[in-house]
Scaffold this motif. Structure first.
Motif, PDB file in Angstrom:
ATOM      1  N   LEU A  37       5.216  15.462  12.793  1.00  0.00           N
ATOM      2  CA  LEU A  37       4.406  15.910  13.934  1.00  0.00           C
ATOM      3  C   LEU A  37       2.976  15.388  13.852  1.00  0.00           C
ATOM      4  N   SER A  40       3.499  12.222  15.766  1.00  0.00           N
ATOM      5  CA  SER A  40       3.923  12.362  17.165  1.00  0.00           C
ATOM      6  C   SER A  40       3.021  13.321  17.966  1.00  0.00           C
ATOM      7  N   HIS A  41       2.561  14.384  17.329  1.00  0.00           N
ATOM      8  CA  HIS A  41       1.716  15.352  18.034  1.00  0.00           C
ATOM      9  C   HIS A  41       0.492  15.735  17.196  1.00  0.00           C
ATOM     10  N   GLU A  43      -2.372  16.459  17.895  1.00  0.00           N
ATOM     11  CA  GLU A  43      -3.214  17.530  18.454  1.00  0.00           C
ATOM     12  C   GLU A  43      -2.704  18.917  18.033  1.00  0.00           C
ATOM     13  N   ILE A  44      -1.393  19.046  17.882  1.00  0.00           N
ATOM     14  CA  ILE A  44      -0.860  20.344  17.430  1.00  0.00           C
ATOM     15  C   ILE A  44      -1.353  20.642  16.018  1.00  0.00           C
TER      16      ILE A  44
END
Lengths: 795, 214
Positions: A37, A40-41, A43-44
């Motif tokens: 993550l 891929s993410h 910001e999370i």
């Protein structure tokens, strides 16, 4: 701010809470790799970090827990990419704050040798890759560790590839042990020695359940204490935790008086938990714990406190031992391991390991010996060698706090040995000799001891980890020497405050009734302050003298250990031994009666030729045992017992043949190996026992054996018969590869292109068809069939 | 907490090749001693978790589909006797191989017993429902290399120290992973094949093309 400054300035250092729990809340699905993550993410991840910083965390853990090359294999990203992204996400979240970013490293996810298939060296490489990738972090955290050995590989990787501070936390169960049996005391002793900066506990339990373990930790650890528990205990099915943020903080506050310095939350905790924790600690004062100070060494599972005399077993040493030398040359680990186990059973608290022999690669053998011995006994080891590189290799793969045998008063020795002792956190034996030899007087030896202790302290090795050896001289050569040794011993003990060690048996060379001299000298030495006698623990009178001394000096309170030792010894003797009536050799073998077999064989040798006994009595009796097994009238353990009984018979016959100067009794050499990738080797070992006892010489290459090693051994020792075993369908491929290599190696082929080697294979998942398909000559369903095959091939 | 109870002698003897064996006092005492050591050493741990039927891990080959036919849910589980047992087997191989094989075999009986107990625990969670037998990877066309995935879903390396490696061998070795289907309707009694038997790797019957009839 650095970690060191945090330690000095902050009353308590607040860590973050769980990452996984937060990720699940943001929709991470079961089975997804959480570390990905960060790519891929991002910001999370950054958002989660920020929420922990807002809650008051002084240190946040980057989302790198499982980012290692083993766990990430096949995910499309390298550990390096994932770690760099994760550290950068954390750094971004911590921008413009004093919060530090830790490179967070969890277990690799694969068990290390001996329980699993991952080698210590490979584990080191995996950690090294992570450490290098995390260069932008502020500190390194190893957490949720359950295997001290894995953690040692990790800490060495960190120490050797970065200069960042290191925090280690391990996961204990309610029984005060980790899954691999590591105790709190052993953890502290080993990690303190390796030079980590803080250590503690995380995961598995909630703060209430962790209290008694934290209590123990504070009893032992002089380093800052880290506590990072779960939010209580998980519900097995829903995976939710049962302690609220407020209750969590209250329970954590109870750990302050114990000495907690660094704290946070593990599974189930969220920023709310950290906030409550921060709040409750706001008005509290850090109270430094007062750890016990005592001299001790340890394995991963057992600590040996040497505040009282402890026996160091001396038998793993080839000096003057023909059989031992041969075992080293043949690489026969079973012999060495049986010596190790026997000494521990005899009463050894620590084992000396010396495998120095000019004919072998001592470094390689030391590594192998240390690894294998620590896999079967739990006592600490003493690495005994004169070579620096052998010493380092042994210390490196040792799991625990070892003793180094030895350093002496020469500058060269001090400069070679002591840095290694410091680096690996060992204790060290200091021999009171230098370039001028052994000083004649006690004062002379004391002076050398003093020099060694000072040198050790200058390297940061505390005095309690230096064990001085005042050296035993042969009393028949220098009669006054004994008194001088004892005097030196006493001086060292009283004036230097060091623990003392002494090899005792040298005293009696050249005299009759050596045991009598040895035992008397041992008792005198103990009374003069000897802590660590190096003796043969299987000589009852020597071990007994130490036990009796402890009773008489009121060390063994209420004589509990003494009584226990002799009661259990008696019990063993009382084991039902079938009376030695007129049993035949065949009957003795059939019933697995080892000692009777020996006695009958000796008798038979008066009237029969050795080989006659083998062919007319021994082999037919073994065949009969094999036959009953095949019919199911007996089961495998009985067949093995018969084989072991036959072994006793064989030993005596071999002795007889050797003494008459005849050639060997061996019926031929056979290589056995469990193939590459496979570590389940009990089947192979059973085959070995049977082949041994039928008179074949087995060269056992062990488990997880590289095909090349099989081929090299076959060439080097000119061996024509090779047995391979594989337990798993997944490792049958290795078996095929090994056979292929045997068949295609030119040195193992006859001039006409046929193979010189006969290959027989076995193993749970193998079938005859498959065995033939992969090019084996024979398929053996069980150990009995392996013997039949050996007979057919070698006679 | 699962506690081990008396281990089946008959099963152990069968695993070790005894068919027409008369149990002598010596054999009896060997079995008793080994059982005692297992009781003292084993650290039984297990995990289970309900997963939806459309989980990836349940869709590899026909045999698992067949197994879960008519089921509404699935539960995956794992259990282990812990690393101490492996050490015990290792150490006993150095001192007494006969004892080692008995411990090895009795430990297999023990992990089977643990699994049966886990079955009961799980069936208690689903009152009125029916459980299929335990189906493990490596059976039929259900790939053995799912082992790592099973453990990951259960978080087994971290929670109970159960791992695997490239060869898909479970470590500690006396361990099991399996999947069970949960059904509203009684499950047609299929003979429990070698499929889910933990002894299948060493089973004399199976190698001889027979079945133990359990």
């Amino acid at each position: 701010m650095t970690f060191k400054e945090l330690l000095e300035k902050k009353e308590f250092i607040i860590l973050d809470g769980a990452m996984g729990t937060m990720l699940q809340k943001s929709g991470l699905k079961t089975g997804e790799i959480p570390e990905l993550l960060g790519i891929s993410h991002p910001e999370i991840i950054t958002g989660i970090h920020k929420s922990y910083i807002a809650a008051g965390a002084d240190i946040i853990y980057a989302n790198t827990f499982g980012a290692n090359s083993y766990k990430l294999e096949g995910c499309g990203y390298s550990a390096q990419e994932v770690i760099k992204a994760a550290v950068s996400n954390a750094k971004k979240a911590a921008e413009n704050t004093d919060t530090l970013v830790a490179l967070d490293i969890g277990p690799i996810g694969q068990l290390l040798e001996p329980a699993g298939g991952l080698s210590f060296e490979d584990a080191y490489e995996i950690f090294k890759e992570q450490i290098l990738a995390g260069e932008n972090s502020d500190l390194i955290v190893f957490e949720t560790m359950t295997d001290l050995y894995e953690l040692k590989a990790a800490v060495l990787a960190a120490k050797e590839n970065s200069d960042k501070p290191i925090i280690c936390t391990m996961t204990f169960e309610k029984d005060f042990r980790t899954f691999t049996g590591c105790s709190v005391e052993c953890m502290v002793m080993t990690l303190k020695g390796l030079g980590v900066d803080a250590l503690g506990l995380n995961c598995s339990l909630g703060p209430e359940e962790m209290y008694p373990i934290a209590q123990q930790l504070c009893k032992f650890s002089p380093l800052p204490i880290v506590i990072k528990p779960n939010a209580g205990l998980p519900d097995p099915n829903s995976n939710t935790y049962d302690v609220s943020p407020k209750d969590f903080a209250e329970s954590m506050a109870k750990l302050v008086p114990l000495g907690m310095k660094i704290c946070g939350g593990c599974c189930g905790t969220t920023p709310e938990y950290i906030e409550e924790l921060k709040n409750i600690l706001k008005d509290k004062k850090y109270t430094k714990n007062q750890p016990l100070k005592y001299p001790a060494v340890c394995s991963a599972t057992k600590a040996v406190d040497i505040s009282e005399p402890r026996i160091i077993g001396e038998r793993i040493n080839p000096t003057g031992k023909k059989l031992f030398k041969q075992a080293l040359i043949d690489g026969d680990m079973d012999y060495i391991l049986s010596q190790a186990v026997a000494q521990v059973k005899g009463g050894a608290d620590i084992l000396d390991v010396n495998v120095g022999l000019p004919e072998i690669d001592e470094k390689e053998m030391m590594v192998r010996a240390v690894k294998e011995i620590q896999s079967v006994v739990d006592v600490p080891l003493q690495i005994d060698t004169t070579k620096g590189e052998v010493l380092e290799a042994g210390l490196r793969v040792y799991n625990g706090k070892a003793i180094v045998n030895s350093v002496n008063g020469e500058d060269e020795s001090i400069e070679t040995v002591l840095p290694l002792v410091k680096k690996y956190g060992a204790a060290v034996v200091g021999l009171t000799l230098d370039k001028n030899g052994i000083p004649k007087t006690a004062e002379g030896r004391f002076a050398v001891a003093e020099k060694i202790v000072k040198a050790a302290e200058s390297y940061g090795i505390p005095r309690e980890d230096v064990y001085i050896d005042c050296l035993t001289l042969t009393v028949s050569a220098e009669q006054e020497g004994a008194a001088e040794t004892l005097k030196a011993l006493k001086m060292v003990k009283e004036k230097l405050g060091c623990k003392t060690v002494l090899g005792v048996s040298n005293i009696s060379f050249g005299l009759p009734e050596r045991e009598l001299i040895n035992r008397t000298f041992l008792t005198m030495a103990l009374e003069n302050g000897l802590d660590l006698p190096i003796i043969n623990p299987n000589v009852d009178s020597m071990t007994g003298a130490v036990r009796a001394y402890k009773v008489l000096k009121s060390i063994d309170k209420n004589s509990v250990s003494f009584i226990e030792s002799y009661n259990s010894a008696n019990a063993q003797e009382k084991k039902p031994v079938t009376p030695n009536t007129k049993r035949t050799l065949e009957e003795a073998i059939e019933n697995g009666l080892k000692s009777e077999c020996g006695a009958i064989t000796r008798e038979l040798l008066n009237t029969m030729e050795p080989l006659e006994i083998v062919n007319q009595k021994l082999i037919p009796a073994l065949d009969k045992a094999g036959d009953s097994f095949e019919k199911g009238k007996t089961f495998l353990p009985q067949l093995i017992q018969s084989a072991n009984a036959a072994q006793a018979c064989f030993e005596i016959i071999k002795e007889k043949i050797a003494s008459s100067g005849n050639s060997q009794v061996s019926k031929g050499k056979i290589i056995l190996a469990t193939v590459k990738g496979d570590i389940h080797d009990i089947g192979k070992n059973i085959v070995k026992v049977l082949l041994d006892n039928y008179g074949y010489t087995v060269v056992d290459l062990g488990r997880d054996v590289d095909p090349q090693k099989v081929v090299d051994t076959a060439i080097a020792q000119n061996i024509k018969m090779i047995g391979l075993s594989a337990l798993m369908t997944t490792t049958l491929k290795s078996m095929e590869d090994t056979i292929k290599l045997i068949r295609t190696t030119p040195q193992l082929q006859n001039p006409d292109g046929t193979s010189k080697c006969v290959v027989f294979v076995g193993g749970a998942v193998l079938t005859k068809d498959y065995a033939m398909k992969i090019g084996a000559d024979y398929y053996c369903r069980d150990a009995k069939e392996s013997v039949d095959t050996a007979k057919a091939v070698l006679g | 907490m699962i506690k081990l109870e008396k281990l089946s002698r008959a099963e152990c003897i069968r695993y070790l090749g005894g068919k027409n064996l008369s149990v002598t006092p010596q054999i009896e005492s060997l079995l008793n001693e080994c059982e005692q050591k297992i009781f003292e050493t084993a650290s039984v741990k297990y995990l289970y978790r309900e997963i939806p039927l459309d989980s990836q891990i349940l869709h590899h080959g026909n045999d698992i589909e067949e197994h879960l036919k008519d089921c509404e849910k699935a539960v995956i589980m794992c259990a282990t006797l812990g690393a101490g047992i492996d050490r015990l087997i290792r150490t006993s191989q150095v001192t007494d191989m006969a004892e080692a094989v008995v411990i090895d075999s009795l430990a297999s009986v023990a992990i089977e017993q643990v699994c049966s107990k886990v079955d009961l625990i799980i069936s208690d969670i689903y009152p009125g429902k029916y459980l299929t037998f335990r189906f493990s990877c490596g059976y039929g066309d259900y790939p053995i290399d799912l082992q790592g995935e099973f453990l990951r879903i259960l978080d087994a390396p971290r929670k109970i120290g159960l791992c695997t490696g490239k060869s898909s061998l479970l470590t500690p070795t006396k361990s099991v992973t399996a999947v069970m289907g949960i059904s509203k309707n009684p499950i047609e009694k299929r003979k429990r094949g070698c499929a889910v038997c933990n002894m299948r790797e060493n089973c004399k019957f199976r190698k001889a093309g027979l079945h133990c009839d359990i």
